[in-house]
Motif scaffolding. Structure first.
Motif, mmCIF file in Angstrom:
data_model
loop_
_atom_site.group_PDB
_atom_site.id
_atom_site.type_symbol
_atom_site.label_atom_id
_atom_site.label_comp_id
_atom_site.label_asym_id
_atom_site.label_seq_id
_atom_site.Cartn_x
_atom_site.Cartn_y
_atom_site.Cartn_z
ATOM 1 N N GLU A 32 0.991 -1.172 0.205
ATOM 2 C CA GLU A 32 0.225 -0.340 0.151
ATOM 3 C C GLU A 32 0.875 1.561 0.542
ATOM 4 O O GLU A 32 0.603 2.534 -0.803
ATOM 5 N N ASN A 33 2.115 0.876 0.721
ATOM 6 C CA ASN A 33 2.963 2.200 0.855
ATOM 7 C C ASN A 33 3.322 2.436 -0.164
ATOM 8 O O ASN A 33 3.788 3.752 -0.642
ATOM 9 N N LEU A 34 3.596 1.723 -0.962
ATOM 10 C CA LEU A 34 4.153 1.822 -2.636
ATOM 11 C C LEU A 34 3.279 2.741 -3.601
ATOM 12 O O LEU A 34 3.781 2.910 -4.706
ATOM 13 N N LYS A 35 2.003 1.551 -3.601
ATOM 14 C CA LYS A 35 1.413 2.539 -4.628
ATOM 15 C C LYS A 35 1.155 3.808 -3.730
ATOM 16 O O LYS A 35 0.637 4.655 -4.653
ATOM 17 N N ALA A 36 1.418 4.244 -2.641
ATOM 18 C CA ALA A 36 1.094 5.547 -2.679
ATOM 19 C C ALA A 36 1.430 6.985 -3.083
ATOM 20 O O ALA A 36 1.263 7.092 -3.402
ATOM 21 N N MET A 37 3.221 6.066 -3.218
ATOM 22 C CA MET A 37 4.029 6.501 -3.596
ATOM 23 C C MET A 37 3.736 7.379 -5.005
ATOM 24 O O MET A 37 3.840 7.821 -5.606
ATOM 25 N N LEU A 38 3.366 5.812 -5.787
ATOM 26 C CA LEU A 38 2.776 6.179 -7.057
ATOM 27 C C LEU A 38 1.637 6.932 -7.314
ATOM 28 O O LEU A 38 1.563 7.621 -8.234
ATOM 29 N N SER A 94 10.085 -5.586 2.134
ATOM 30 C CA SER A 94 9.095 -6.669 1.798
ATOM 31 C C SER A 94 9.301 -6.496 0.067
ATOM 32 O O SER A 94 8.501 -7.542 0.243
ATOM 33 N N GLY A 95 10.375 -6.681 -0.254
ATOM 34 C CA GLY A 95 10.538 -6.468 -2.224
ATOM 35 C C GLY A 95 9.222 -5.756 -3.037
ATOM 36 O O GLY A 95 9.676 -5.977 -3.605
ATOM 37 N N TYR A 96 9.038 -3.940 -2.309
ATOM 38 C CA TYR A 96 7.995 -3.511 -3.257
ATOM 39 C C TYR A 96 9.496 -2.151 -2.794
ATOM 40 O O TYR A 96 9.542 -1.834 -1.823
ATOM 41 N N GLY A 97 9.328 -1.178 -3.552
ATOM 42 C CA GLY A 97 10.566 -0.609 -4.089
ATOM 43 C C GLY A 97 10.356 0.413 -5.460
ATOM 44 O O GLY A 97 9.441 -0.100 -6.572
ATOM 45 N N LEU A 98 11.174 1.739 -5.333
ATOM 46 C CA LEU A 98 11.035 1.924 -6.766
ATOM 47 C C LEU A 98 12.961 1.883 -7.488
ATOM 48 O O LEU A 98 13.396 2.789 -5.461
ATOM 49 N N ALA A 99 13.253 2.252 -8.382
ATOM 50 C CA ALA A 99 15.150 1.974 -9.234
ATOM 51 C C ALA A 99 14.730 3.706 -9.740
ATOM 52 O O ALA A 99 14.033 3.865 -10.377
ATOM 53 N N PHE A 100 15.367 4.481 -9.035
ATOM 54 C CA PHE A 100 16.249 5.818 -10.129
ATOM 55 C C PHE A 100 18.212 5.723 -10.561
ATOM 56 O O PHE A 100 18.564 4.932 -9.667
ATOM 57 N N THR A 101 18.085 6.437 -10.743
ATOM 58 C CA THR A 101 19.595 6.159 -11.502
ATOM 59 C C THR A 101 20.442 7.494 -10.578
ATOM 60 O O THR A 101 19.597 8.781 -9.974
ATOM 61 N N ARG A 191 8.707 11.536 -11.346
ATOM 62 C CA ARG A 191 7.666 11.472 -11.996
ATOM 63 C C ARG A 191 7.773 10.325 -13.015
ATOM 64 O O ARG A 191 9.032 9.550 -12.954
ATOM 65 N N PHE A 192 6.797 9.608 -13.929
ATOM 66 C CA PHE A 192 7.977 8.049 -14.222
ATOM 67 C C PHE A 192 8.363 8.259 -14.501
ATOM 68 O O PHE A 192 9.078 6.644 -15.167
ATOM 69 N N GLY A 193 8.412 9.372 -15.477
ATOM 70 C CA GLY A 193 9.833 8.945 -16.585
ATOM 71 C C GLY A 193 10.939 8.679 -15.547
ATOM 72 O O GLY A 193 12.316 8.216 -16.899
ATOM 73 N N LYS A 216 -1.134 6.893 -14.560
ATOM 74 C CA LYS A 216 -0.824 7.585 -15.638
ATOM 75 C C LYS A 216 -0.692 8.574 -16.341
ATOM 76 O O LYS A 216 -2.533 8.361 -16.634
ATOM 77 N N VAL A 217 -0.406 9.659 -16.305
ATOM 78 C CA VAL A 217 -0.829 10.903 -17.331
ATOM 79 C C VAL A 217 -0.463 10.969 -18.507
ATOM 80 O O VAL A 217 -1.471 10.793 -19.609
ATOM 81 N N LYS A 218 1.187 10.634 -18.633
ATOM 82 C CA LYS A 218 1.414 10.380 -19.889
ATOM 83 C C LYS A 218 3.048 9.751 -19.361
ATOM 84 O O LYS A 218 3.459 9.598 -18.726
ATOM 85 N N GLY A 219 3.547 9.644 -21.114
ATOM 86 C CA GLY A 219 4.755 8.593 -21.269
ATOM 87 C C GLY A 219 4.433 6.978 -21.004
ATOM 88 O O GLY A 219 3.837 6.592 -20.610
ATOM 89 N N ARG A 220 5.870 6.415 -20.624
ATOM 90 C CA ARG A 220 5.728 5.414 -20.277
ATOM 91 C C ARG A 220 5.562 4.647 -19.294
ATOM 92 O O ARG A 220 5.907 5.566 -18.456
ATOM 93 N N LEU A 221 5.835 3.168 -18.752
ATOM 94 C CA LEU A 221 5.726 2.821 -17.781
ATOM 95 C C LEU A 221 6.717 2.536 -17.451
ATOM 96 O O LEU A 221 6.949 1.240 -18.321
#
Length: 249
Positions: A32-38, A94-101, A191-193, A216-221
Motif C-alpha cells: 500500500e505504501n508503494l502504491k501511495a508513492m506511485l 518486503s521487496g516493494y520499491g522504486l529504482a532511480f538513476t 515523475r514516472f519518467g 499514469k498521465v503520460k509517457g512510458r510505464l
C-alpha cells in the motif's frame, strides 16, 4: 583510450542506480505504501536518521531538519539482500520499491552516507561531530540564544543526516556500511519518467501494472521486476521479452 564513464559502466560491483524499498508501517502495508508513492509521485521523509537523532527527539523543529528518504546503491541483481531478515537491523523490507538513476538522485540532492568508525579508541571523527551537536543542544535549551528555532539553523545539522556510525563499542555490532546507503533530506519528488524499475513480488505484477495504467498521465510505464530475480531475468523484463524461459510455457 576509454573515458572514466566507460570504465565505471563496466564495474559490476558498482551500481548506476539507487533503490528505495518500502516497508509495512502502522498505517499501511509495504504494498500500500508503494502504491501511495506511485499515486503521489513522492516518497515522504518520515523518519529521522543520523548523528543528531537523539537531539531531534527533544525538539520537533530540529527533527524537521533530520527527516530523510533512504536509498541503497546495491546493484539491482543484489537487491534481494536488502529484503532479507538481518540480525540487529531495525528496518524490515518486503521487496516493494522504486529504482532511480544515481544521476537523477544526485540532481535532486541525494548524497552517500558517511560512516564513522566507533571502535573503542577511534573517536577522532565521532568526537568532533558529537561536540558540535552538543553545542547545538546548548543553544536549543537557551531561550536567550534563540532556543530550538535558532539551533535548527546550525550548519552541523545540514551534515548530520548524512553521517552514521559503524563498530561495536558496547558489544552490539552496528555495521551497515555495506548497504551503500544514500539519503535525501525532505520529501523526494519524481515523475514516472524518472523510474528505472518498480520492485514488487512477481505474483503482484499484473495488479501493479493495472494500478499504474490507471494513474499514469503520460509517457512510458516503468518495468516491473521482482527483487528475488537474477540479473538476466531482470534484463528480460526491461526488454519486454515475452518468453524469458528458461523453459517453454
Amino acid at each position: 583510450m576509454p573515458s572514466i564513464e566507460d570504465l565505471l559502466h563496466r564495474r559490476t560491483d558498482l551500481s548506476a542506480f539507487v533503490v528505495h524499498f518500502t516497508r509495512t508501517t502502522a498505517r499501511a502495508t509495504a504494498s500500500e505504501n508503494l502504491k501511495a508513492m506511485l499515486d503521489d509521485r513522492v516518497i515522504e521523509a518520515r523518519s529521522v536518521f543520523g548523528m543528531a537523532a537523539r537531539l531531534a527527539e527533544k525538539y520537533e523543529v530540529i527533527a524537521d531538519t533530520q527527516r530523510t528518504v533512504c536509498f541503497t546503491e546495491t546493484p539491482l541483481e543484489h537487491a534481494w539482500m536488502m529484503c532479507e531478515k538481518i540480525p540487529n537491523r531495525t528496518m524490515s523490507f518486503s521487496g516493494y520499491g522504486l529504482a532511480f538513476t544515481r544521476t537523477f538522485a544526485r540532481r535532486m540532492g541525494a548524497n552517500p552516507v558517511w560512516y564513522l568508525d566507533i571502535t573503542p579508541g577511534h573517536d577522532w571523527l565521532t568526537g568532533p561531530i558529537n561536540n558540535m551537536v552538543s553545542d547545538v543542544e546548548k543553544i536549543a535549551g537557551d531561550p536567550f540564544k534563540g532556543g530550538a528555532d535558532a539551533a535548527a539553523e546550525a550548519d552541523v545539522l545540514r551534515l548530520t543526516p548524512f553521517i552514521e556510525q559503524m563498530g561495536a563499542p558496547l558489544g552490539r555490532r552496528k555495521e551497515f556500511w555495506w548497504e551503500r546507503e544514500w539519503r535525501h533530506v525532505g520529501d523526494f519528488d519524481f515523475r514516472f519518467g524518472h523510474l528505472v524499475v518498480v520492485f514488487a513480488p512477481e505474483e503482484e505484477h499484473d495488479e501493479f501494472e493495472e494500478h499504474m495504467r490507471e494513474i499514469k498521465v503520460k509517457g512510458r510505464l516503468p518495468s516491473l521486476v521482482d527483487a528475488s530475480w537474477g540479473l538476466e531475468r531482470m534484463i528480460a523484463a526491461l526488454a519486454q521479452v515475452s518468453e524469458p524461459g528458461p523453459f517453454p510455457e
